[in-house]
Design a protein around this motif. Structure first.
Motif, PDB file in Angstrom:
ATOM      1  N   ASP A  77      24.332  44.039  25.431  1.00  8.75           N
ATOM      2  CA  ASP A  77      25.002  45.320  25.548  1.00  8.75           C
ATOM      3  C   ASP A  77      24.281  46.273  26.495  1.00  8.75           C
ATOM      4  O   ASP A  77      24.820  47.338  26.825  1.00  8.75           O
ATOM      5  N   LYS A  78      23.077  45.905  26.918  1.00  3.30           N
ATOM      6  CA  LYS A  78      22.309  46.752  27.836  1.00  3.30           C
ATOM      7  C   LYS A  78      22.379  46.248  29.279  1.00  3.30           C
ATOM      8  O   LYS A  78      21.657  46.724  30.150  1.00  3.30           O
ATOM      9  N   PHE A 203      29.021  38.025  45.611  1.00  2.47           N
ATOM     10  CA  PHE A 203      27.768  38.688  45.269  1.00  2.47           C
ATOM     11  C   PHE A 203      28.004  39.679  44.130  1.00  2.47           C
ATOM     12  O   PHE A 203      28.876  40.547  44.221  1.00  2.47           O
ATOM     13  N   CYS A 204      27.197  39.546  43.086  1.00  4.86           N
ATOM     14  CA  CYS A 204      27.281  40.446  41.931  1.00  4.86           C
ATOM     15  C   CYS A 204      25.934  41.142  41.750  1.00  4.86           C
ATOM     16  O   CYS A 204      24.890  40.496  41.865  1.00  4.86           O
ATOM     17  N   ALA A 205      25.972  42.431  41.484  1.00  6.12           N
ATOM     18  CA  ALA A 205      24.742  43.195  41.243  1.00  6.12           C
ATOM     19  C   ALA A 205      24.712  43.646  39.787  1.00  6.12           C
ATOM     20  O   ALA A 205      25.458  44.544  39.398  1.00  6.12           O
ATOM     21  N   TYR A 206      23.876  43.010  38.985  1.00 11.28           N
ATOM     22  CA  TYR A 206      23.709  43.377  37.583  1.00 11.28           C
ATOM     23  C   TYR A 206      22.493  44.284  37.437  1.00 11.28           C
ATOM     24  O   TYR A 206      21.502  44.138  38.160  1.00 11.28           O
ATOM     25  N   ASN A 207      22.587  45.201  36.486  1.00 12.05           N
ATOM     26  CA  ASN A 207      21.510  46.150  36.294  1.00 12.05           C
ATOM     27  C   ASN A 207      21.435  46.530  34.822  1.00 12.05           C
ATOM     28  O   ASN A 207      22.276  46.129  34.023  1.00 12.05           O
ATOM     29  N   HIS A 208      20.424  47.302  34.471  1.00 13.99           N
ATOM     30  CA  HIS A 208      20.268  47.785  33.099  1.00 13.99           C
ATOM     31  C   HIS A 208      21.178  48.979  32.870  1.00 13.99           C
ATOM     32  O   HIS A 208      21.439  49.754  33.799  1.00 13.99           O
ATOM     33  N   ILE A 209      21.668  49.143  31.655  1.00 14.63           N
ATOM     34  CA  ILE A 209      22.577  50.229  31.320  1.00 14.63           C
ATOM     35  C   ILE A 209      21.957  51.605  31.585  1.00 14.63           C
ATOM     36  O   ILE A 209      22.660  52.609  31.713  1.00 14.63           O
ATOM     37  N   ASN A 210      20.623  51.673  31.704  1.00 12.24           N
ATOM     38  CA  ASN A 210      19.937  52.948  31.938  1.00 12.24           C
ATOM     39  C   ASN A 210      20.128  53.491  33.347  1.00 12.24           C
ATOM     40  O   ASN A 210      19.935  54.690  33.578  1.00 12.24           O
ATOM     41  N   VAL A 211      20.415  52.618  34.297  1.00 11.14           N
ATOM     42  CA  VAL A 211      20.361  53.045  35.700  1.00 11.14           C
ATOM     43  C   VAL A 211      21.576  52.554  36.478  1.00 11.14           C
ATOM     44  O   VAL A 211      22.263  51.612  36.083  1.00 11.14           O
ATOM     45  N   GLN A 231      35.180  44.509  30.163  1.00 13.78           N
ATOM     46  CA  GLN A 231      35.192  45.937  30.479  1.00 13.78           C
ATOM     47  C   GLN A 231      33.845  46.586  30.166  1.00 13.78           C
ATOM     48  O   GLN A 231      33.403  47.484  30.882  1.00 13.78           O
ATOM     49  N   ARG A 232      33.202  46.130  29.108  1.00 16.04           N
ATOM     50  CA  ARG A 232      31.960  46.761  28.677  1.00 16.04           C
ATOM     51  C   ARG A 232      30.857  46.658  29.734  1.00 16.04           C
ATOM     52  O   ARG A 232      29.920  47.446  29.725  1.00 16.04           O
ATOM     53  N   PHE A 233      30.967  45.720  30.677  1.00 12.48           N
ATOM     54  CA  PHE A 233      29.967  45.597  31.740  1.00 12.48           C
ATOM     55  C   PHE A 233      30.064  46.751  32.751  1.00 12.48           C
ATOM     56  O   PHE A 233      29.186  46.907  33.595  1.00 12.48           O
ATOM     57  N   PHE A 234      31.134  47.549  32.639  1.00 13.17           N
ATOM     58  CA  PHE A 234      31.352  48.626  33.596  1.00 13.17           C
ATOM     59  C   PHE A 234      31.283  49.999  32.929  1.00 13.17           C
ATOM     60  O   PHE A 234      31.752  50.987  33.483  1.00 13.17           O
ATOM     61  N   HIS A 235      30.675  50.064  31.745  1.00 13.49           N
ATOM     62  CA  HIS A 235      30.480  51.342  31.087  1.00 13.49           C
ATOM     63  C   HIS A 235      29.602  52.254  31.940  1.00 13.49           C
ATOM     64  O   HIS A 235      28.775  51.792  32.726  1.00 13.49           O
ATOM     65  N   GLU A 236      29.766  53.549  31.746  1.00  9.94           N
ATOM     66  CA  GLU A 236      28.937  54.506  32.459  1.00  9.94           C
ATOM     67  C   GLU A 236      27.480  54.357  32.027  1.00  9.94           C
ATOM     68  O   GLU A 236      27.181  53.852  30.936  1.00  9.94           O
ATOM     69  N   VAL A 237      26.568  54.794  32.896  1.00  6.55           N
ATOM     70  CA  VAL A 237      25.135  54.705  32.610  1.00  6.55           C
ATOM     71  C   VAL A 237      24.761  55.656  31.483  1.00  6.55           C
ATOM     72  O   VAL A 237      25.200  56.799  31.444  1.00  6.55           O
ATOM     73  N   TYR A 238      23.945  55.173  30.566  1.00  3.15           N
ATOM     74  CA  TYR A 238      23.455  56.009  29.472  1.00  3.15           C
ATOM     75  C   TYR A 238      22.268  55.310  28.831  1.00  3.15           C
ATOM     76  O   TYR A 238      21.946  54.169  29.176  1.00  3.15           O
ATOM     77  N   HIS A 239      21.613  55.989  27.882  1.00  2.00           N
ATOM     78  CA  HIS A 239      20.502  55.363  27.179  1.00  2.00           C
ATOM     79  C   HIS A 239      20.982  54.882  25.808  1.00  2.00           C
ATOM     80  O   HIS A 239      21.502  55.683  25.031  1.00  2.00           O
ATOM     81  N   PRO A 240      20.827  53.600  25.514  1.00  2.00           N
ATOM     82  CA  PRO A 240      21.353  53.038  24.263  1.00  2.00           C
ATOM     83  C   PRO A 240      20.772  53.671  22.981  1.00  2.00           C
ATOM     84  O   PRO A 240      21.320  53.467  21.914  1.00  2.00           O
ATOM     85  N   GLN A 241      19.673  54.423  23.107  1.00  2.00           N
ATOM     86  CA  GLN A 241      19.105  55.021  21.895  1.00  2.00           C
ATOM     87  C   GLN A 241      20.116  55.954  21.233  1.00  2.00           C
ATOM     88  O   GLN A 241      20.097  56.168  20.019  1.00  2.00           O
ATOM     89  N   PHE A 242      21.044  56.502  22.021  1.00  2.00           N
ATOM     90  CA  PHE A 242      22.013  57.439  21.468  1.00  2.00           C
ATOM     91  C   PHE A 242      23.071  56.735  20.623  1.00  2.00           C
ATOM     92  O   PHE A 242      23.826  57.390  19.895  1.00  2.00           O
TER      93      PHE A 242
END
Length: 245
Positions: A77-78, A203-211, A231-242
């Protein structure tokens, strides 16, 4: 991800997984991608751009996720998908353009190893849909440059970046293969020189949900028509702690 692959990825900054897709899977995907490229109006709006249409099922392909869970975050999920684009090159197309490499505090490019695991920042996943011959136009790398102490990113040296410097290496692979690399490793496009087929790669660019690194360009209609699990792979950036609050 096997211990062998972890060590190779950490050592070189990239790995090649040959023939991940079966021949029939490659042909179906390639036919769709070329239609998307050449006749987009023949497709419904939500399939006219990547990752829509036949490619969507590869967003969370088991081999891809197995690697990303080992090099980005063990919690799926991150992990988010920043961008997806087609790289199509005929004979003689493309140019030498080295970039990245070296240590950095930029979270999109940083490469770290801590507490027995890799943290690779942005990780590129490349689906090669046609045969790639070594040193004939596939992506090229300076192995180990993702951990270089000298700043070759901002202060490049022509003697290092020259294609014939002896530092660069590429790969060969059959259709349906995966090339996965850390954006931190110094890498370059190259002129396509395989006379047997064009380069057709995604080409796919994967990253952490933080950035986030790329400005979003995927039309909303494409994402809205994806399966919820994609769809969940395209959620807006946020910190999962919330999520815990």
């Amino acid at each position: 991800m096997s211990q062998h692959d972890r060590i190779v990825f950490d050592l070189k900054g990239y790995i090649v997984k040959p023939a991940v897709l079966k021949e029939q899977e490659v042909e179906v995907l390639k036919e769709f991608i070329l239609r998307q490229k050449n006749e987009p109006e023949s497709l419904p709006p939500h399939q006219r751009r990547l990752p829509g249409g036949a490619f969507a099922s590869l967003i969370d392909h088991p081999v891809v996720m197995d690697t990303l869970l080992s090099v980005i975050d063990p919690d799926r999920d991150k992990i988010r998908l920043e961008s997806v684009f087609l790289n199509y090159r005929e004979m003689g197309e493309g140019e030498w353009s080295p970039h990245a490499g070296g240590r950095t505090t930029n979270p999109n490019y940083a490469y770290n190893f801590h507490d027995g695991r890799i943290y690779a920042g942005m990780t590129r996943v490349v689906w090669e849909l046609n045969e790639v011959l070594e040193n004939k136009g596939g992506t090229c790398f300076i192995p180990g440059s993702h951990k270089a102490n000298y700043n070759i990113r901002s202060n490049p040296l022509a003697s290092l970046d020259a294609k014939d410097s002896g530092l660069w290496e590429s790969y060969s692979c059959p259709p349906g293969s995966l090339v996965i690399f850390s954006e931190a490793v110094r890498h370059s496009a190259d002129t396509w020189q395989n006379p047997h087929n064009p380069r057709i790669s995604i080409f796919c660019a994967y990253n952490h949900i933080n950035v986030r690194h790329h400005k979003p360009t995927i039309p909303p209609v494409v994402i809205e028509k994806l399966a919820p699990k994609h769809q969940r792979f395209f959620h807006e950036v946020y910190h999962p702690q919330f999520d815990q609050m």
